[in-house]
Design a protein around this motif. Structure first.
Motif, mmCIF file in Angstrom:
data_model
loop_
_atom_site.group_PDB
_atom_site.id
_atom_site.type_symbol
_atom_site.label_atom_id
_atom_site.label_comp_id
_atom_site.label_asym_id
_atom_site.label_seq_id
_atom_site.Cartn_x
_atom_site.Cartn_y
_atom_site.Cartn_z
ATOM 1 N N VAL A 38 50.210 43.675 42.730
ATOM 2 C CA VAL A 38 51.276 44.336 43.484
ATOM 3 C C VAL A 38 51.461 45.772 42.987
ATOM 4 O O VAL A 38 51.813 46.665 43.782
ATOM 5 C CB VAL A 38 52.588 43.538 43.424
ATOM 6 N N THR A 39 51.201 46.035 41.720
ATOM 7 C CA THR A 39 51.269 47.409 41.212
ATOM 8 C C THR A 39 50.212 48.274 41.893
ATOM 9 O O THR A 39 50.487 49.416 42.293
ATOM 10 C CB THR A 39 51.078 47.434 39.690
ATOM 11 N N ALA A 40 49.009 47.734 42.050
ATOM 12 C CA ALA A 40 47.949 48.466 42.739
ATOM 13 C C ALA A 40 48.310 48.695 44.203
ATOM 14 O O ALA A 40 48.056 49.776 44.763
ATOM 15 C CB ALA A 40 46.633 47.704 42.629
ATOM 16 N N ALA A 41 48.931 47.713 44.842
ATOM 17 C CA ALA A 41 49.336 47.864 46.240
ATOM 18 C C ALA A 41 50.405 48.945 46.381
ATOM 19 O O ALA A 41 50.357 49.763 47.304
ATOM 20 C CB ALA A 41 49.856 46.538 46.781
ATOM 21 N N TRP A 42 51.361 48.973 45.466
ATOM 22 C CA TRP A 42 52.427 49.973 45.512
ATOM 23 C C TRP A 42 51.861 51.376 45.314
ATOM 24 O O TRP A 42 52.292 52.343 45.966
ATOM 25 C CB TRP A 42 53.481 49.661 44.459
ATOM 26 N N ALA A 43 50.856 51.485 44.445
ATOM 27 C CA ALA A 43 50.273 52.802 44.155
ATOM 28 C C ALA A 43 49.338 53.280 45.264
ATOM 29 O O ALA A 43 49.318 54.479 45.590
ATOM 30 C CB ALA A 43 49.522 52.756 42.826
ATOM 31 N N GLY A 44 48.577 52.362 45.862
ATOM 32 C CA GLY A 44 47.545 52.783 46.791
ATOM 33 C C GLY A 44 47.700 52.346 48.223
ATOM 34 O O GLY A 44 47.002 52.858 49.109
ATOM 35 N N ARG A 45 48.616 51.385 48.492
ATOM 36 C CA ARG A 45 48.787 50.878 49.855
ATOM 37 C C ARG A 45 50.265 50.822 50.215
ATOM 38 O O ARG A 45 50.759 49.835 50.730
ATOM 39 C CB ARG A 45 48.158 49.472 49.985
ATOM 40 N N ARG A 46 50.972 51.924 49.965
ATOM 41 C CA ARG A 46 52.412 51.945 50.160
ATOM 42 C C ARG A 46 52.800 51.639 51.614
ATOM 43 O O ARG A 46 53.908 51.146 51.871
ATOM 44 C CB ARG A 46 52.977 53.310 49.742
ATOM 45 N N GLU A 47 51.881 51.901 52.547
ATOM 46 C CA GLU A 47 52.209 51.666 53.951
ATOM 47 C C GLU A 47 52.407 50.174 54.254
ATOM 48 O O GLU A 47 52.975 49.818 55.296
ATOM 49 C CB GLU A 47 51.111 52.228 54.852
ATOM 50 N N LEU A 48 51.967 49.304 53.349
ATOM 51 C CA LEU A 48 52.153 47.876 53.542
ATOM 52 C C LEU A 48 53.582 47.437 53.260
ATOM 53 O O LEU A 48 53.992 46.347 53.665
ATOM 54 C CB LEU A 48 51.190 47.096 52.633
ATOM 55 N N PHE A 49 54.344 48.275 52.566
ATOM 56 C CA PHE A 49 55.738 47.980 52.265
ATOM 57 C C PHE A 49 56.622 48.574 53.366
ATOM 58 O O PHE A 49 56.304 49.616 53.925
ATOM 59 C CB PHE A 49 56.139 48.582 50.915
ATOM 60 N N SER A 50 57.711 47.918 53.638
ATOM 61 C CA SER A 50 58.629 48.396 54.674
ATOM 62 C C SER A 50 60.063 48.258 54.192
ATOM 63 O O SER A 50 60.359 47.513 53.244
ATOM 64 C CB SER A 50 58.435 47.592 55.963
#
Length: 250
Positions: free
Chosen positions: A82-94
């Motif tokens: 989830v840290t990698a997602a927050w850093a590199g795929r922020r568009e997945l969060f809403s």
């Protein structure tokens, strides 16, 4: 109740017995909303006979302990993903859309929503997705009326005191990434998250949370059936709330 709901309830009674839905029927009686703890006053439905305990021992319910243990054991990998997602795929969060509010400083990445797994999350956070599927979805412990998501509170974020809609599901928090200065209070009792560990509480009681730290706070939130509910009650409640939402156009 609608004819569809009445027919579904009748079928459940035939299978499990005439008294199997007695508590659900009591919950729906006029005036039932007054029979509750004062700190549950904002909840819409209170199923009678469930423990009036705001905080629960995460390892204290045999039905839920395997879910807790699996998430805690997987914490290192979950945090990394989830840290990698927050850093590199922020568009997945809403922005998280609670039934009471929508907050830009409360971000969410969903794993389960609208009664099903969010398949797109399997590639982004595969460990959490896999644990959720194996230990909560396939075992029927997740409440299909609600969801599972990574909940990220940005620095300065405050979730104001509120009650959620009912007491027949229970909220599990896996503390994924917790800076100093974060807290949660349920029924006036304030606690902090311990990274890698779970909290379990009844969110029909008034609760609030805040991040007074200097970086985001992330927990994995899982809505599970309250362990005090029975299988026929769960089936009936799923039918009931689904029909109510359909009629309300939600």
């Amino acid at each position: 109740m609608t004819p569809e709901t009445e027919n579904a309830f009748a079928a459940i009674r035939r299978e499990y017995g005439a008294e199997s839905l007695r508590r659900v029927e009591m919950m729906l009686q006029p005036g039932a909303g007054s029979a509750r703890h004062p700190l549950q006053r904002g909840a819409k439905w209170i199923l009678p006979g469930l423990s009036e305990t705001p905080w629960h021992d995460p390892h204290g319910h045999p039905e839920l302990a395997p879910v807790v243990e699996a998430f805690e054991a997987a914490h290192p990998a979950i945090k990394e993903e989830v840290t990698a997602a927050w850093a590199g795929r922020r568009e997945l969060f809403s922005d998280y859309e609670h039934y009471l509010t929508r907050q830009q400083d409360w971000q969410a990445l969903h794993l389960y929503r609208a009664g099903t797994l969010v398949e797109e999350s399997a590639a982004t956070v595969p460990t959490a997705y896999g644990v959720l599927d194996a230990f909560a979805v396939r075992t029927g412990k997740i409440c299909p009326l609600l969801e599972c998501h990574f909940s990220t509170l940005l620095p300065g974020a405050v979730i104001s005191p509120h009650c959620d809609l009912w007491n027949f599901s229970i909220n599990l928090h896996l503390a994924v990434d917790i800076p100093d200065g974060c807290s949660i209070a349920v029924a006036g009792e304030k606690r902090t998250w311990e990274e890698g560990k779970c909290l379990l509480f009844d969110y029909s009681f008034e609760h609030e949370a805040r991040n007074e730290g200097d970086r985001p706070r992330t927990c994995l939130l899982v809505d599970l059936w309250h362990p005090g509910t029975s299988i026929p009650e769960r089936r009936a409640l799923t039918v009931l709330i689904t029909e109510i939402r359909r009629l309300m156009g939600d």
